[in-house]
Each structure stands twice: as C-alpha cells, then as structure tokens.
Design a protein around this motif. Structure first.
Motif, short mmCIF file in Angstrom:
data_model
loop_
_atom_site.label_atom_id
_atom_site.label_comp_id
_atom_site.label_asym_id
_atom_site.label_seq_id
_atom_site.Cartn_x
_atom_site.Cartn_y
_atom_site.Cartn_z
N HIS A 1 -15.86 80.86 -37.04
CA HIS A 1 -16.75 80.17 -37.96
C HIS A 1 -17.67 81.19 -38.58
N ARG A 2 -17.54 81.35 -39.84
CA ARG A 2 -18.46 82.26 -40.52
C ARG A 2 -19.78 81.54 -40.76
N CYS A 3 -20.86 82.23 -40.41
CA CYS A 3 -22.16 81.64 -40.65
C CYS A 3 -22.54 81.85 -42.11
N GLY A 4 -23.14 80.85 -42.68
CA GLY A 4 -23.69 80.98 -44.03
C GLY A 4 -24.93 81.85 -43.99
N PRO A 5 -25.50 82.19 -45.15
CA PRO A 5 -26.62 83.12 -45.19
C PRO A 5 -27.80 82.70 -44.32
N GLY A 6 -28.14 81.42 -44.31
CA GLY A 6 -29.31 81.01 -43.52
C GLY A 6 -28.93 80.37 -42.20
N GLU A 7 -27.70 80.65 -41.75
CA GLU A 7 -27.23 79.97 -40.54
C GLU A 7 -27.07 80.92 -39.36
N PHE A 8 -27.10 80.32 -38.18
CA PHE A 8 -26.87 81.04 -36.93
C PHE A 8 -25.75 80.32 -36.22
N PHE A 9 -25.09 81.03 -35.34
CA PHE A 9 -24.06 80.35 -34.56
C PHE A 9 -24.69 79.77 -33.31
N CYS A 10 -24.57 78.46 -33.14
CA CYS A 10 -25.11 77.82 -31.93
C CYS A 10 -24.01 77.73 -30.89
N PHE A 11 -24.32 78.33 -29.72
CA PHE A 11 -23.40 78.31 -28.59
C PHE A 11 -23.08 76.93 -28.11
N LYS A 12 -24.11 76.12 -28.12
CA LYS A 12 -23.98 74.81 -27.49
C LYS A 12 -23.19 73.88 -28.42
N CYS A 13 -23.57 73.88 -29.67
CA CYS A 13 -22.87 73.03 -30.64
C CYS A 13 -21.53 73.66 -31.02
N ARG A 14 -21.43 74.95 -30.85
CA ARG A 14 -20.21 75.71 -31.19
C ARG A 14 -19.88 75.66 -32.67
N VAL A 15 -20.89 75.57 -33.47
CA VAL A 15 -20.73 75.66 -34.92
C VAL A 15 -21.97 76.36 -35.48
N PRO A 16 -21.87 76.90 -36.70
CA PRO A 16 -23.07 77.47 -37.31
C PRO A 16 -24.09 76.38 -37.61
N ARG A 17 -25.32 76.68 -37.36
CA ARG A 17 -26.40 75.72 -37.58
C ARG A 17 -27.56 76.39 -38.30
N ARG A 18 -28.29 75.57 -39.03
CA ARG A 18 -29.56 76.05 -39.58
C ARG A 18 -30.58 76.06 -38.46
N PRO A 19 -31.50 77.02 -38.49
CA PRO A 19 -32.54 76.99 -37.45
C PRO A 19 -33.55 75.88 -37.72
N LEU A 20 -34.11 75.38 -36.65
CA LEU A 20 -35.11 74.31 -36.70
C LEU A 20 -36.26 74.71 -37.63
N GLY A 21 -36.56 73.85 -38.57
CA GLY A 21 -37.65 74.11 -39.50
C GLY A 21 -37.40 75.30 -40.43
N GLY A 22 -36.16 75.78 -40.43
CA GLY A 22 -35.85 76.96 -41.26
C GLY A 22 -36.59 78.20 -40.78
N MET A 23 -37.00 78.19 -39.49
CA MET A 23 -37.81 79.30 -38.98
C MET A 23 -37.00 80.22 -38.06
N ALA A 24 -37.28 81.52 -38.16
CA ALA A 24 -36.65 82.49 -37.27
C ALA A 24 -37.65 83.60 -36.96
N ASP A 25 -37.62 84.06 -35.72
CA ASP A 25 -38.48 85.17 -35.31
C ASP A 25 -37.72 86.48 -35.42
N LEU A 26 -38.45 87.52 -35.78
CA LEU A 26 -37.85 88.84 -35.93
C LEU A 26 -38.08 89.67 -34.68
N HIS A 27 -37.04 90.30 -34.20
CA HIS A 27 -37.17 91.23 -33.08
C HIS A 27 -36.47 92.52 -33.45
#
Ligand SMILES: [Zn+2]
Length: 163
Positions: free
Chosen positions: A76-102
C-alpha cells in the motif's frame, strides 16, 4: 534432492525473529540472511533501537513490527499526507492532520502521528527537503530545534534574575 541454494528472498523472514530476544546488528543480519548495512539502513528508516547505547540492540518485537511494516508498506503506497497504520493495515491520515517531528539524521526526520481511526502511533521517515510540502498538508509540531532554542533564549533573556 534439493540443492541448498539461496531462494530469491521476497522479504526477509520475520518468523525467525523472536519477540522476546534482543539482537545486535550483526545477529539480526545473520538471522534474516541480509547484510549488516541493510539493517543499519533500516535503523535510519525507522527501525527503533532499544536505546542509544552501543552496541546497538534491537528488540525482537520492534524488528518484527518493522519488517511487517515494510512488507505492508510496499503493498500500500501512502499518499503524501498519509502514514501506514499497523493496526488498520492500510494508509491513514493522522488524527487532526497532526504529526510530530523527530530528527533522525542530517537528511531524514521521523514523523509520528496517531491513526485517525484507531489512534495507534504511526511512523514515517521523510527527507528534510520534503518538509515544506508536508507542512502544507499536515500540522507539524511540536519540535523545530530553532524554535525550541528561541523559547529557552526568551526565558533566559527575561527578567529571571534573582536578587
Ligand atoms: Zn489505525
């Protein structure tokens, strides 16, 4: 009789990894029939080491999860604003469109967001160069090193003196 040849490995077998064990880079590489440099690259790509100490140790659970993620991620290729969710096993948007940088290295940054559906933490490694693009579609926070420095400077420059 079957010749003992290396079969074309589609993906390294995560089955051999014990969830309760910890592995050094060389051990993990041997176990999975891959090169040590490959494991090192995985570490840059988001495989989590046990801690910051040397030698680098990788927990079996993390290794398994990472291998599973790579396998799924290829499907499953993730779209630009998507992440791969292990649990759902599909790409998902992050909650609230928010992501932390590390920050990981000079070149890459790990993004962590929560799955909008199940709130599982999702990881994605991106290049510094792609950050402006991502900032346009995601709410990135909380850490930009410059910003943190500004904050502590502001505090230091404030009327914080005693006596
Ligand atoms: Zn999910």
């Amino acid at each position: 009789m079957r010749a003992k040849r290396k079969a074309p490995v589609r993906s390294p077998s995560a089955q051999r990894v014990k969830a309760t064990a910890t592995y050094e880079i060389a051990e993990a590489a041997k176990l999975l029939g891959t090169h040590r440099n490959t494991v090192r690259r995985w570490l840059k790509d988001g495989l989590r080491p046990l801690d910051n100490r040397r030698p680098i140790l990788i927990h079996g659970t993390d290794l398994k999860a990472f291998l599973a993620m790579r396998r799924e991620g290829r499907r499953h290729r993730c779209g630009p604003g998507e992440f791969f969710c292990f649990k759902c096993r599909v790409p998902r948007r992050p909650l609230g469109g928010m992501a932390d940088l590390h920050p990981r290295t000079d070149k890459v940054i790990a993004l962590v967001g929560l799955c909008e559906r199940c709130e599982t933490a999702m990881h994605r490694t991106v290049r510094h160069a792609d950050l402006p693009k991502l900032a346009a579609i995601l709410d990135l926070g909380p850490m930009a090193p410059e910003r943190l420095n500004e904050c502590s400077d502001a505090k230091a420059n404030g009327d914080f003196k005693e006596g």
